[in-house]
Enzyme design. Structure first.
Site, PDB file in Angstrom:
ATOM      1  N   ARG A 163       0.871  -1.201  -0.156  1.00 48.17           N
ATOM      2  CA  ARG A 163       0.039   0.034  -0.094  1.00 48.17           C
ATOM      3  C   ARG A 163       1.148   1.376  -0.086  1.00 48.17           C
ATOM      4  O   ARG A 163       1.466   1.469   0.963  1.00 48.17           O
ATOM      5  CB  ARG A 163      -0.691   0.184   1.202  1.00 48.17           C
ATOM      6  CG  ARG A 163      -1.748   1.163   1.322  1.00 48.17           C
ATOM      7  CD  ARG A 163      -2.919   1.145   2.187  1.00 48.17           C
ATOM      8  NE  ARG A 163      -2.835   1.030   3.590  1.00 48.17           N
ATOM      9  CZ  ARG A 163      -3.670   1.372   4.536  1.00 48.17           C
ATOM     10  NH1 ARG A 163      -4.984   1.254   4.313  1.00 48.17           N
ATOM     11  NH2 ARG A 163      -3.439   0.955   5.977  1.00 48.17           N
ATOM     12  N   ASP A 444      -4.089   3.035  14.141  1.00 49.16           N
ATOM     13  CA  ASP A 444      -3.141   3.574  13.264  1.00 49.16           C
ATOM     14  C   ASP A 444      -3.803   5.005  12.952  1.00 49.16           C
ATOM     15  O   ASP A 444      -4.842   5.527  13.488  1.00 49.16           O
ATOM     16  CB  ASP A 444      -3.344   2.685  11.935  1.00 49.16           C
ATOM     17  CG  ASP A 444      -4.738   2.697  11.216  1.00 49.16           C
ATOM     18  OD1 ASP A 444      -5.644   3.394  11.376  1.00 49.16           O
ATOM     19  OD2 ASP A 444      -4.456   1.726  10.416  1.00 49.16           O
TER      20      ASP A 444
END
Length: 544
Positions: A163, A444
């Protein structure tokens, strides 16, 4: 520096031992990609600002009338799964730290999404060492020893996906013709140049997860990047596969168009649930009706989340690609069996909901959760995927996607939890850690963003907790002071970074509108950012 390709400048030298990753040939490739596409990227980012301005004036998001023919046409489908992507029932995700890469690839998950984005703090060392770690893992050269323990890759590790950062983030440590390169294009280009041919030789391909998109033209830009990259290196067109995270509210209205733009490279869509909640609040920030209760009440079963999931599964299976489920934030709880059993029961229930809805796989952030998720999917998904479950019963309207009704309350503990999560995460991120266990949840950037915009939203609209306490910047001040002291006392936390995080958050809750991304705001505190020519669009320290 004089030997670098023309127009390329490194604000910081490659970390020791990583020089081969940033070879002149790799930097020349990056410069070509940057010069070809960066102006389009900036135009698309400007379009995001225009859409937000319209939303702030009361305009509502809808399915696009100009692309109705794409949605109605039965004549197109996406590419078949790339080698190794036929069965993705459990995917593990995490940053690109060397030990984490080995553990994730060895975990028993079907695939590993190596993350340069939300679970990563983009320090220069993290970005370049991360590229080196993936380079070595692909070639099975990543074995190492630390503290007397050996780490060695198994013979058949999980299939690797990467990613890159979202379109909005710059990489200010590399300038091309005096401008910072896109973080997306840096992460993609360096990885692709160094590894694409090797991955194909080994029977797989360069596979990606694409984050934070808000419009199908942003997917078209990625598709054009893919076509140029494969052509430039003489690789087969269509060797790339990319899964798009539907994690912004505008993208939920353009799922089919996004698949269409990437169709020869598409590997499906993913329910990026935490960023989606953040985007839902942020995009509708001018609407008092979108004030949410505690974030723990914003579950996958509330109306707008349920509508988004059902539409995503229907859309993917209509076009014969994977509909991936989302991340359970729970992590194992040591030394408390009852609490751990409750947490794992939540994970099991979440994965059962996903597989029964028709998802083709799911995400976990911790290796201990793989067996739970795998057992659920093995029991209820007998084939490699569920593309045959077409969900033709689903009919989702514009209003259902944007329905703000969420049952629940704003509580005093919920306010404090948001303060604690935002402080802890931001301080850790500035310190170089983008994936942080807080209160038995893996936080996160996405979950920290929910905390940030909720605190802003509650202040903006004069919300009160269920105990009757008004939520204002002044009422939050003592909570920030108390939680700052707690966070500063934690091992490995720099008290100065907590102070920066606290000042930043207190400024955010007073703002007319919240910033787009805390990661953009806090970049200025990382090494090599804010130096001459290297600051990009980041704010100055004075503004934080």
């Amino acid at each position: 520096m004089s030997t670098l390709p023309q127009g390329v400048h490194l604000v910081l030298a490659p970390p020791k031992g990583t020089e081969k990753i940033l070879s002149n040939e790799a930097l020349e490739f990056l410069a070509t990609v940057h010069r070809t596409f960066d102006s389009r990227r900036k135009e698309l980012l400007e379009n995001r600002r225009k859409v937000q301005a319209d939303l702030d004036k009361g305009k509502t998001l809808k399915f696009l009338s100009e692309t109705e023919a794409i949605r109605k046409s039965p004549a197109w489908a996406c590419a078949p799964p790339g080698p190794g992507l036929e069965d993705r029932r459990v995917e593990i995700t995490g940053p690109t730290d060397r030990k984490m890469v080995i553990n994730a690839l060895n975990s028993g998950a079907k695939t590993f999404m190596a993350d340069f984005e939300d679970s990563n703090s983009p320090t220069w060392s993290n970005m370049v060492h991360g590229q080196l770690n993936l380079h070595d893992a692909i070639r099975h050269q990543i074995d190492f020893e630390t503290n007397g323990k050996q780490y060695k890759l198994v013979e058949k590790p999980a299939v690797l996906l990467v990613r890159p950062r979202g379109w909005h983030l710059d990489e200010p440590r590399i300038l091309v013709d005096g401008s910072p390169v896109s973080g997306s294009l840096f992460d993609f280009s360096i990885y692709f140049f160094n590894n694409a041919a090797e991955l194909i030789k080994r029977g797989y391909g360069p596979y990606f997860y694409l984050p934070k998109m808000e419009h199908h033209l942003e997917a078209r830009l990625w598709n054009d990047v893919f076509c140029l990259a494969t052509s430039k290196l003489g690789l087969p067109q269509g060797c790339i596969r990319a899964t798009v995270l539907i994690e912004t509210l505008p993208a939920a209205f353009q799922m089919e168009e996004i698949l269409y733009e990437l169709k020869e490279h598409s590997a499906g869509l993913n329910c990026g649930r935490w960023d989606y909640i953040f985007s839902f609040i942020k995009k509708q920030r001018a609407q008092k009706s979108c004030v949410f209760p505690d974030r723990s009440d914003v579950t996958m079963t509330v109306p707008f989340m349920d509508a988004y999931v059902r539409l995503l599964i229907q859309t993917c299976h209509k076009r014969k690609v994977a509909a991936m489920g989302g991340m359970s934030a729970q992590i194992p709880i040591k030394n408390d069996t009852n609490a751990n059993d409750r947490a794992m029961a939540k994970v099991r229930a979440d994965k059962l909901r996903e597989v029964k809805a028709g998802h083709d796989g799911t995400w976990v952030a911790h290796p201990a959760l793989i067996k739970i998720a795998m057992d659920v999917f093995d029991e209820h998904m007998k084939g490699p995927n569920q593309y045959h479950i077409r969900r033709e019963d689903v009919s989702v309207t514009d209003k259902q996607i944007a329905d703000p009704k969420v049952p629940g309350k704003i509580t005093d503990p919920g306010v404090r939890d948001n303060v604690s999560a935002a402080l802890s995460y931001c301080a850790a991120w500035i310190s170089g850690n983008g994936c942080v266990p807080i209160n038995h949840l893996m936080e996160d950037a996405a979950t920290a963003e929910i905390a940030r915009v909720q605190l802003w939203q509650w202040c903006k609209y004069g919300s009160k907790t269920d105990s009757g306490k008004s939520i204002t910047p002044s009422s939050l001040q003592p909570i920030f002071s108390e939680e700052s002291a707690k966070v500063s006392s934690l091992p490995g936390i720099d008290a100065n970074h907590v102070k920066i995080a606290s000042e930043y958050m207190l400024n955010q809750v007073k703002a007319t509108w919240p910033s787009d991304f805390l990661t953009s705001d806090l970049m200025v505190h990382l090494e090599g950012v804010g130096t001459v020519g290297g600051g990009g669009s980041s704010p100055s320290k004075a503004n934080l």
